[in-house]
Design an enzyme around this catalytic site. Structure first.
Site, PDB file in Angstrom:
ATOM      1  N   SER A  24     -23.072 -13.822  43.559  1.00 44.03           N
ATOM      2  CA  SER A  24     -22.505 -13.431  44.965  1.00 44.03           C
ATOM      3  C   SER A  24     -22.215 -14.622  45.464  1.00 44.03           C
ATOM      4  CB  SER A  24     -23.148 -12.355  45.515  1.00 44.03           C
ATOM      5  OG  SER A  24     -24.647 -12.900  45.978  1.00 44.03           O
ATOM      6  N   GLY A  25     -21.516 -14.474  46.847  1.00 47.52           N
ATOM      7  CA  GLY A  25     -21.845 -15.790  47.893  1.00 47.52           C
ATOM      8  C   GLY A  25     -20.852 -16.783  47.478  1.00 47.52           C
ATOM      9  N   ILE A  26     -21.770 -18.004  47.680  1.00 46.49           N
ATOM     10  CA  ILE A  26     -20.999 -19.213  47.640  1.00 46.49           C
ATOM     11  C   ILE A  26     -21.002 -19.637  46.332  1.00 46.49           C
ATOM     12  CG2 ILE A  26     -21.350 -21.752  47.981  1.00 46.49           C
ATOM     13  CD1 ILE A  26     -22.593 -21.108  50.844  1.00 46.49           C
ATOM     14  N   GLY A  27     -21.802 -19.270  45.371  1.00 48.37           N
ATOM     15  CA  GLY A  27     -22.142 -19.495  43.996  1.00 48.37           C
ATOM     16  C   GLY A  27     -20.485 -18.870  43.341  1.00 48.37           C
ATOM     17  N   SER A  44     -28.598 -26.381  53.031  1.00 45.77           N
ATOM     18  CA  SER A  44     -28.343 -25.487  54.068  1.00 45.77           C
ATOM     19  C   SER A  44     -28.495 -26.522  55.366  1.00 45.77           C
ATOM     20  CB  SER A  44     -29.367 -24.463  54.323  1.00 45.77           C
ATOM     21  OG  SER A  44     -29.520 -23.759  55.482  1.00 45.77           O
ATOM     22  N   LEU A  94     -21.498 -26.696  35.192  1.00 49.43           N
ATOM     23  CA  LEU A  94     -22.291 -25.437  35.345  1.00 49.43           C
ATOM     24  C   LEU A  94     -22.626 -25.215  36.878  1.00 49.43           C
ATOM     25  CD1 LEU A  94     -25.255 -24.996  33.138  1.00 49.43           C
ATOM     26  CD2 LEU A  94     -25.755 -24.846  35.389  1.00 49.43           C
ATOM     27  N   TYR A 107     -38.699 -21.726  54.218  1.00 47.99           N
ATOM     28  CA  TYR A 107     -37.348 -21.958  53.271  1.00 47.99           C
ATOM     29  C   TYR A 107     -36.740 -23.274  53.983  1.00 47.99           C
ATOM     30  CZ  TYR A 107     -32.244 -21.282  52.878  1.00 47.99           C
ATOM     31  OH  TYR A 107     -30.826 -21.546  52.562  1.00 47.99           O
TER      32      TYR A 107
END
Length: 288
Positions: free
Chosen positions: A22-25, A147, A16, A160
């Site tokens: 978008s992006g890395i996912g 990150s 899952l 963040y």
């Protein structure tokens, strides 16, 4: 062995993935499917699945696309129970959903900071907690995309980075406990990635600078530096997703994986900086 158990043994492993619009996912979901996994690709708003479905079709793979809002425990529970009902197992989770944020303490409310923590930290815990019993049953893997900001604090990213620091600390502490019960825990640390992530913060740069008061000059310097980095040195999402796939498929994945040589060098500054002077000296240059 019964026919039922033979079919179960032959069925693909199930992963899952959160935050796949978008992006890395998106890239990680497609890469995992190409590697032979049954991928349950989740996103908060299913109406934003167009790019995901297009990428899957172009790669010649099929994804099971479902709704999941990581900040909503009921949504998480529904998604996990649906995976078990339809696929019968859960072998891995990739916590990728997150939201960027720019601000500094004097110019933002504590409620704004709480919102950042809800998405980037507590959202990870909601999904991980719901998944762990099923990952124990399969000897599975719990992977979280954090990150380099989960290792090195960065100007105007206090909230963040605090959320990503919290995720890293939580997972680093959980890793040996989970391993004792057969579950592998890893974190993946991207640097700058050319994705919609930055755009999704919704920044009007000039308006941010105009509203920054005494912080206008260092904010302007930070934004100029960061914009240049994303324009000139960013990885593609597919490149960053390679580290996620390594965490998913390696025989003995590391706890901490960076997605590029730059990310390894940057996080290495912190991990060898016993008194903090190297990190603070480095990031001070971003705002002057």
């Amino acid at each position: 062995m019964s026919a039922t158990s033979s079919a179960s043994a032959a069925s693909p492993k199930v992963v899952l993935v959160t935050g796949t619009s978008s992006g890395i996912g998106l890239a990680a979901a497609v890469a995992a499917a190409q590697a032979g996994w049954q991928v349950v690709a989740t996103l908060r708003d299913p109406s934003r699945a167009g790019a995901l479905r297009t990428a899957a079709a172009e790669a010649g793979v099929e994804l099971d696309v479902r709704q999941l809002d990581v900040t909503d425990e009921a949504s998480v529970a529904t998604a996990i129970s649906g995976v078990l009902a339809d696929h019968g197992r859960l072998d891995a989770v990739i916590n990728n959903a997150g939201a960027g944020h720019l601000g500094t303490l004097e110019n933002e409310s504590v409620d704004e900071v709480r919102t950042v923590m809800e998405v980037n930290f507590f959202g990870v815990l909601h999904v991980s907690k719901a998944a762990l019993p099923h990952l124990r049953a399969t000897g599975g893997r719990l992977i979280t995309v954090t990150s380099v900001g989960g290792v090195v604090g960065q100007p105007f990213n206090e909230a963040y980075c605090a959320a990503k620091f919290a995720v890293e600390g939580y997972m680093e502490s959980l890793a040996p406990v989970a391993a004792a019960l057969g579950v592998s825990v890893s974190v993946v640390e991207p640097g700058a990635v050319a994705t919609e992530f930055v755009n999704n913060i919704g920044l009007d740069i000039q308006a941010e600078v105009d509203a920054a008061g005494p912080y206008a000059k260092p904010l302007q310097a930070y934004l100029e530096r960061t914009t240049a980095q994303f324009l000139n040195g960013a990885q593609t999402p597919a490149e960053a997703a390679e580290a996620v796939l390594e965490a998913l498929t390696a025989d003995r994945p590391a706890f901490r994986l960076q997605t590029s040589d730059w990310a390894r060098a940057f996080t290495g500054t912190k991990l060898t900086d016993l008194d903090g002077s190297a990190v603070v000296g480095l990031t001070a240059g971003w705002v002057s």
